[in-house]
Write an enzyme that holds these catalytic residues in place. Sequence first.
Site, PDB file in Angstrom:
ATOM      1  N   CYS A  55      -2.133  -6.151   6.361  1.00 46.84           N
ATOM      2  CA  CYS A  55      -3.226  -6.019   5.390  1.00 46.84           C
ATOM      3  C   CYS A  55      -2.689  -5.999   3.961  1.00 46.84           C
ATOM      4  O   CYS A  55      -3.363  -6.445   3.030  1.00 46.84           O
ATOM      5  CB  CYS A  55      -4.051  -4.770   5.679  1.00 46.84           C
ATOM      6  SG  CYS A  55      -3.104  -3.229   5.709  1.00 46.84           S
ATOM      7  N   HIS A  97      -4.345   1.651   4.819  1.00 48.78           N
ATOM      8  CA  HIS A  97      -4.917   0.308   4.943  1.00 48.78           C
ATOM      9  C   HIS A  97      -5.189  -0.254   3.558  1.00 48.78           C
ATOM     10  O   HIS A  97      -5.686   0.440   2.674  1.00 48.78           O
ATOM     11  CB  HIS A  97      -6.218   0.368   5.747  1.00 48.78           C
ATOM     12  CG  HIS A  97      -6.843  -0.974   5.969  1.00 48.78           C
ATOM     13  ND1 HIS A  97      -6.204  -2.000   6.624  1.00 48.78           N
ATOM     14  CD2 HIS A  97      -8.068  -1.470   5.593  1.00 48.78           C
ATOM     15  CE1 HIS A  97      -6.996  -3.068   6.672  1.00 48.78           C
ATOM     16  NE2 HIS A  97      -8.116  -2.765   6.046  1.00 48.78           N
TER      17      HIS A  97
END
Length: 361
Positions: free
Chosen positions: A50, A313
């Site tokens: 990510c 994230h």
Amino acid sequence: MTVFVKTKSQRWKYDSICLESVKYSCKEPMEEMNSHHPGLTGLRNLGNTCYMNAILQCLCSVPPLVEYFLSGKHKAALHKENGESVTAFGRLMSDMWLGEFDCVSPEAFHSVLGKRYPTFSKRTQQDAQEFLICVLNELHEGLKKSSKRRCVTEAKASRGSVSETSIITQLFEGQLSYDIMCLECKTTIDRPEKFTVLSLPIPSKSACSLQDCLKCFFQQDILTWNNQIQCSWCGTKQDAAVKATITKAPQIIIFHLKRFEWQGKHKRKLSTDICYPVSNLDLSPYSSPLFCKDAEYSLCAVVNHSGFLDDGHYTAFCKHSVTKNWYSFDDAQITKIPNASVQSDTAYLLFYTCQGLLCTH
């Protein structure tokens, strides 16, 4: 840089396209992007990648960089010996702007970059800022051109130097000047330093503004003890005062908010809510007198980091250069967001583009 992997098998159709050619296919953006729109393409997560997807979405939202690659200009500047990454990046950029896929795979670019930087070849979480610096460096190395110029040293002797420029230095490279004054004899020296990303300290654990971070970075520091300078006039180590000034502002300025810090042997994350402007960012208070007052910056992309160090994230907010709408990019998922949502308490990297005239020494 090298081969490009797509989510659907397809032959490469176009050598070059430009933003003008996609304007009329982007007039009706949707809340949830379920159909194909140029510049609104998700990226497949390859396993803890990510951080890479967020950076790629931001870079692929910088208008002059998009124009450069979609027009095919990179092909003329390409260095064959280290241009593999540039080629892979160009193909990825083109697929993201063709508007034919909801999602594409960045696996080819990831594979090529991993050969040059083994840390990123692992399917483990990495730092987005470190990845960004490596990508910019890799693109510069593959596209740079050298030119000789004359410069004058302090001894007034004229000599030749080699300057290496690329689309990366033209867009992202700025220069700071550090004024270092010996506190004993008051002798002052000037030390220039180029930058592509400015790492800003966060002066508060609760809440602060981007201006607070900038003031903290550009405030005068006193160097003592182990940080003393070797003064050429005094001939010994002395305490010194140091202050930085922007002498060359880039067209695209990137701020890295230093949310990760060491406490003894442990690293922790600062969850400070940092308020930053979406438009009219004025850098003149931190710049040399010749810096134009009209050079104001507008936000064009944000990299967010949520969660903790090991299980966090990354996502991105990007302003579409054609529709002027803001979108959230979470790997393969793309969502249109209101302007008010661009202000995020998880912001980690801020991309600003200059809206006025830049002046430098």
